[in-house]
Design an enzyme around this catalytic site. Sequence first.
Site, PDB file in Angstrom:
ATOM      1  N   GLU A 114     -16.658   7.568   3.653  1.00  0.00           N
ATOM      2  CA  GLU A 114     -17.014   8.410   2.520  1.00  0.00           C
ATOM      3  C   GLU A 114     -17.283   7.502   1.321  1.00  0.00           C
ATOM      4  OE1 GLU A 114     -14.542  12.538   3.338  1.00  0.00           O
ATOM      5  OE2 GLU A 114     -13.417  10.836   2.582  1.00  0.00           O
ATOM      6  N   SER A 131      -7.215   6.905  -0.447  1.00  0.00           N
ATOM      7  CA  SER A 131      -7.371   8.221   0.176  1.00  0.00           C
ATOM      8  C   SER A 131      -7.072   9.328  -0.816  1.00  0.00           C
ATOM      9  CB  SER A 131      -6.384   8.396   1.333  1.00  0.00           C
ATOM     10  OG  SER A 131      -6.563   7.418   2.292  1.00  0.00           O
ATOM     11  N   ASN A 147     -10.500  15.115   4.138  1.00  0.00           N
ATOM     12  CA  ASN A 147      -9.118  15.558   3.933  1.00  0.00           C
ATOM     13  C   ASN A 147      -9.049  16.939   3.297  1.00  0.00           C
ATOM     14  OD1 ASN A 147      -7.667  13.553   5.159  1.00  0.00           O
ATOM     15  ND2 ASN A 147      -7.564  12.273   3.331  1.00  0.00           N
ATOM     16  N   HIS A 202     -14.244   5.001   1.421  1.00  0.00           N
ATOM     17  CA  HIS A 202     -13.088   5.480   2.164  1.00  0.00           C
ATOM     18  C   HIS A 202     -13.328   5.405   3.673  1.00  0.00           C
ATOM     19  CE1 HIS A 202     -10.219   8.941   3.340  1.00  0.00           C
ATOM     20  NE2 HIS A 202      -9.512   7.855   3.125  1.00  0.00           N
TER      21      HIS A 202
HETATM   22  N1  LIG Z   1      -3.581   3.984   6.966  1.00  0.00           N
HETATM   23  C1  LIG Z   1      -4.544   4.911   6.925  1.00  0.00           C
HETATM   24  O1  LIG Z   1      -4.655   5.753   7.806  1.00  0.00           O
HETATM   25  C2  LIG Z   1      -5.526   4.917   5.769  1.00  0.00           C
HETATM   26  C3  LIG Z   1      -6.753   5.558   5.923  1.00  0.00           C
HETATM   27  C4  LIG Z   1      -7.682   5.538   4.876  1.00  0.00           C
HETATM   28  C5  LIG Z   1      -7.358   4.899   3.698  1.00  0.00           C
HETATM   29  N2  LIG Z   1      -6.150   4.293   3.551  1.00  0.00           N
HETATM   30  C6  LIG Z   1      -5.874   3.582   2.271  1.00  0.00           C
HETATM   31  O2  LIG Z   1      -6.022   2.206   2.482  1.00  0.00           O
HETATM   32  C7  LIG Z   1      -5.131   1.479   1.646  1.00  0.00           C
HETATM   33  C8  LIG Z   1      -4.289   0.534   2.477  1.00  0.00           C
HETATM   34  O3  LIG Z   1      -3.592   1.249   3.453  1.00  0.00           O
HETATM   35  P1  LIG Z   1      -2.950   0.549   4.739  1.00  0.00           P
HETATM   36  O4  LIG Z   1      -2.494   1.627   5.634  1.00  0.00           O
HETATM   37  O5  LIG Z   1      -3.848  -0.491   5.258  1.00  0.00           O
HETATM   38  O6  LIG Z   1      -1.658  -0.146   4.060  1.00  0.00           O
HETATM   39  P2  LIG Z   1      -0.817  -1.396   4.595  1.00  0.00           P
HETATM   40  O7  LIG Z   1       0.523  -1.259   3.995  1.00  0.00           O
HETATM   41  O8  LIG Z   1      -0.953  -1.536   6.070  1.00  0.00           O
HETATM   42  O9  LIG Z   1      -1.539  -2.648   3.917  1.00  0.00           O
HETATM   43  C9  LIG Z   1      -1.515  -2.931   2.548  1.00  0.00           C
HETATM   44  C10 LIG Z   1      -1.720  -4.426   2.374  1.00  0.00           C
HETATM   45  O10 LIG Z   1      -1.956  -4.686   0.994  1.00  0.00           O
HETATM   46  C11 LIG Z   1      -1.243  -5.865   0.629  1.00  0.00           C
HETATM   47  N3  LIG Z   1      -0.978  -5.799  -0.803  1.00  0.00           N
HETATM   48  C12 LIG Z   1      -0.052  -5.055  -1.444  1.00  0.00           C
HETATM   49  N4  LIG Z   1      -0.161  -5.244  -2.766  1.00  0.00           N
HETATM   50  C13 LIG Z   1      -1.158  -6.119  -2.966  1.00  0.00           C
HETATM   51  C14 LIG Z   1      -1.747  -6.715  -4.114  1.00  0.00           C
HETATM   52  N5  LIG Z   1      -1.305  -6.430  -5.326  1.00  0.00           N
HETATM   53  N6  LIG Z   1      -2.747  -7.570  -3.919  1.00  0.00           N
HETATM   54  C15 LIG Z   1      -3.194  -7.846  -2.700  1.00  0.00           C
HETATM   55  N7  LIG Z   1      -2.682  -7.324  -1.572  1.00  0.00           N
HETATM   56  C16 LIG Z   1      -1.670  -6.479  -1.711  1.00  0.00           C
HETATM   57  C17 LIG Z   1       0.006  -5.842   1.469  1.00  0.00           C
HETATM   58  O11 LIG Z   1       0.513  -7.163   1.613  1.00  0.00           O
HETATM   59  C18 LIG Z   1      -0.517  -5.279   2.784  1.00  0.00           C
HETATM   60  O12 LIG Z   1      -0.944  -6.283   3.645  1.00  0.00           O
HETATM   61  C19 LIG Z   1      -4.359   2.525   0.865  1.00  0.00           C
HETATM   62  O13 LIG Z   1      -4.992   2.748  -0.368  1.00  0.00           O
HETATM   63  C20 LIG Z   1      -4.473   3.747   1.730  1.00  0.00           C
HETATM   64  O14 LIG Z   1      -4.371   4.958   1.009  1.00  0.00           O
HETATM   65  C21 LIG Z   1      -5.240   4.277   4.570  1.00  0.00           C
END
Ligand SMILES: NC(=O)c1ccc[n+]([C@@H]2O[C@H](COP(=O)([O-])OP(=O)(O)OC[C@H]3O[C@@H](n4cnc5c(N)ncnc54)[C@H](O)[C@@H]3O)[C@@H](O)[C@H]2O)c1
Lengths: 286, 263
Positions: A151, A118, A189, A139
Amino acid sequence: MVKHFGIVGAGTMGSGIAQAAALSGVDVLLYDVNDTILRQALERIKYDFRKGVNRGKLTQEQMTEAFGRIHPRTKLHDLKQCEFIVEAVIEDLTVKKDLFRHLEADTKPTTILATNTSSLSVTAMASVLRVPERAVGLHFFNPAHIMKLVEVVRGERTSQETVDHTIELAKQIDKTPVVAKDTPGFIVNRVARPFYGEALRLLGENVATVEQIDRIVKEGGGFAMGPFELMDLIGIDINFAVTQSMYEQYFGEPRYRPHLIQKRMVDAGHIGRKSGQGFYKYEDKK
Amino acid sequence: MAKKTSSTTHTKGTSGHSVVYIVGDSPLVEEYANLCADKGYSVVVDWNESPKPAPKFEGTVKVSSTTARNTAVALELTIADKEHKKKNLVTLDKALAATAPILTNSVTVAATEQATWISGKHRLVGIGALPSFSQQRIVETAPTVHTPKETVEVVQRFMQSLGKEIEVVQDRVGMVLPRILCQLVNEATFVVQEDVATPQDVDTAMKLGTNYPLGPIEWGGKIGFKHVYSVLSAIENDLSEDRYRISPLLKMLAHTGEWWKKQ
Ligand SMILES: NC(=O)c1ccc[n+]([C@@H]2O[C@H](COP(=O)([O-])OP(=O)(O)OC[C@H]3O[C@@H](n4cnc5c(N)ncnc54)[C@H](O)[C@@H]3O)[C@@H](O)[C@H]2O)c1
């Protein structure tokens, strides 16, 4: 058409993306660091699918089929057959760069490597690849199995071919793609900033109260939610962090300057719905 | 609320239909004229510049530049042209009975500043009005220090008769909704200008990604880019803050009135 779709990171976003993709008929290879995390992810996915069945959004059969298309994996090189891989691991540039390096070593040279980041630069992430042209941003929005928008983010060195394939993939999994240049906040955003920023300034200048501003925006402007309700829902801490990151990434552009009100609310622990209090009180929580 | 009956006598004239006089810019004048005619008012309208072709009204709406003495409520809907606004207000102040309120659009000039132009300061109340919002339920209202409670109540009853409620806010340039919306449009035009995304994609993204009822570029078109520009330059002047800097693309849209073509 993509037949095998790889997702790295089975957290909130990874699981949501997996659901959307599996429902559209793609085989999903879902990777995370261990079996426990993957098991939890599959439980969450099953739960969401059941909710869909209960609401009549999909049939029992569709659910079983889609669920069968999600294959949990704990070894990165198991994703070798994927034509398209998106990473959704924690928001950390070093971790993501490291992962991109491993993915490049473990996949076919034609595989597109996408990031769901993001707030990080797609260009910076792609820079660690021998072929940065194959990297792109994809995204999604939370909850990813429901929100239609994605996106497609064009990094400085992303090829047009990669952008085109990514748009196709997005449509294939039933999403509506828009294309954005790799700049902080991409489209949503960034354009949404004034919705919160101006509301906070109006409040700070005592032009109207929280309740009034929300009411004017909804019943005077036709918005579904007011800015303060929305900040409470998103989390004032998250909203503040996004604003601060935009402000810094644009080298102090005044349009993105955060407001002291946000900072004080975070200081006080009044960060919105999840804490029981934000701009409004939530009696059911806490 | 208890004064409901007295309110009817106040806003209805002897003929049974009380007169509302509306002056200002197109298409805001037409929007409010149709709304008032639809609710049974006798409506008289005039424009700073008559729109061409002449608009067709649904109910009985008369076009006239003279303000009848029996006017119950006057609306001055000029958005940005200060000279016209001043001239209209001075004329209305002289022509109207002392009890008739003037609801004046105060999105680009604070009602308090407008009150310095006339002697009947008590009758002036600011309202927030931009094209395309006249069907919404809430109207922002900004009384000045000279406005007695009774005048605000008359405005409230008048808006209720149009199916609306007022939200009383501080008298400030840009008010609430115009300031938020116009900055959304401004940011969207910066995004387009910088080639970050196309106008279509910006609108799609905001409708699907944040659930906005319209995309910001579409909105700019509906409100009128020149009005968005007027609101933002008024805020920029009022607050002297860089954050209200207007995108060059928005300025061009305001001047040409049409979508920009990349050379
Ligand atoms: N939560 C939101 O609203 C949202 C929206 C859009 C984008 N994002 C982006 O999506 C991504 C993930 O966010 P999320 O909210 O799902 O996070 P989350 O913490 O729920 O999930 C992250 C996952 O990645 C795994 N992980 C961590 N390091 C790792 C590695 N080296 N190799 C493989 N797996 C690994 C973790 O075990 C976990 O299951 C981020 O980049 C975030 O910015 C989040």
